[in-house]
Design a protein around this motif. Structure first.
Motif, PDB file in Angstrom:
ATOM      1  N   SER A  51      21.823  56.784  23.556  1.00 42.62           N
ATOM      2  CA  SER A  51      22.436  56.364  24.811  1.00 42.62           C
ATOM      3  C   SER A  51      21.852  57.126  26.001  1.00 42.62           C
ATOM      4  N   THR A  52      21.470  58.386  25.794  1.00 40.64           N
ATOM      5  CA  THR A  52      20.852  59.172  26.869  1.00 40.64           C
ATOM      6  C   THR A  52      19.493  58.590  27.236  1.00 40.64           C
ATOM      7  N   ALA A 100      20.167  55.465  29.283  1.00 35.76           N
ATOM      8  CA  ALA A 100      20.700  55.797  30.605  1.00 35.76           C
ATOM      9  C   ALA A 100      19.611  56.373  31.508  1.00 35.76           C
ATOM     10  N   THR A 119      18.148  54.683  35.000  1.00 38.25           N
ATOM     11  CA  THR A 119      18.074  55.429  36.257  1.00 38.25           C
ATOM     12  C   THR A 119      16.668  55.331  36.841  1.00 38.25           C
TER      13      THR A 119
END
Length: 132
Positions: free
Chosen positions: A2-3, A6, A10
Motif C-alpha cells: 500500500s505504501t 500511495a 503522490t
C-alpha cells in the motif's frame, strides 16, 4: 504494498486517472514479482522504484531488485488455453504487456559474472494528453 501505491499516486498527482491506474497496477505487479522472486523479498531486501520521462511524451517506470533472479522476467508461453483459464499465477507480466506501450528487463550490471547483482524491469507509458 500500500505504501508503494500511495507513493506512486503522490508522484503522479495531476496526471490523467487512467494513466495513474495503469501505472499503479503495473508497479504493484513488478514490485510483487521482485519481492517474491529475488533477494529483495528476504531480510534486508530492497526494491528501488524510479519514474521519469525517458523521452518526450513517454513515462518510464523502472523497478530494480537485489538480485538472484534465475532468469529474466517473461510471460509464460508454454500454457494451453485451459491452463491459462485455471492458472493462479503468471498473469502479472501479461497485464504489464497489455497496459504498457512496451516493457523489458536488463541486468543492473551487464557483465556475465555480475548476473546475480540485480535486474531492472521497466515499462513505458505514452503520456498523450495525460501530462499535467
Amino acid at each position: 504494498m500500500s505504501t508503494v501505491r500511495a507513493d506512486l499516486r503522490t508522484d503522479l498527482t495531476g496526471f490523467n486517472e487512467d494513466l495513474i491506474e495503469a501505472l499503479t497496477l503495473c508497479t504493484s505487479e513488478l514490485v510483487a514479482n521482485t519481492i517474491e522472486h529475488t533477494r529483495s523479498g528476504g531480510s534486508g531486501g530492497r526494491v528501488l522504484r524510479a519514474l521519469f520521462e525517458s523521452e518526450p511524451g513517454v513515462l518510464r517506470l523502472v523497478v530494480v531488485d537485489d538480485g538472484a533472479r534465475e532468469s529474466a522476467p517473461a510471460i509464460p508461453t508454454d500454457r494451453t488455453e485451459q491452463e491459462w483459464l485455471t492458472a493462479e499465477r503468471g498473469r502479472g507480466l501479461l497485464m504489464v504487456d497489455m497496459l504498457a506501450s512496451r516493457w523489458g528487463a536488463y541486468p543492473v550490471v551487464p557483465f556475465p559474472f555480475c548476473a546475480d547483482l540485480g535486474m531492472a524491469v521497466w515499462a513505458e507509458f505514452a503520456l498523450g494528453g495525460a501530462q499535467r
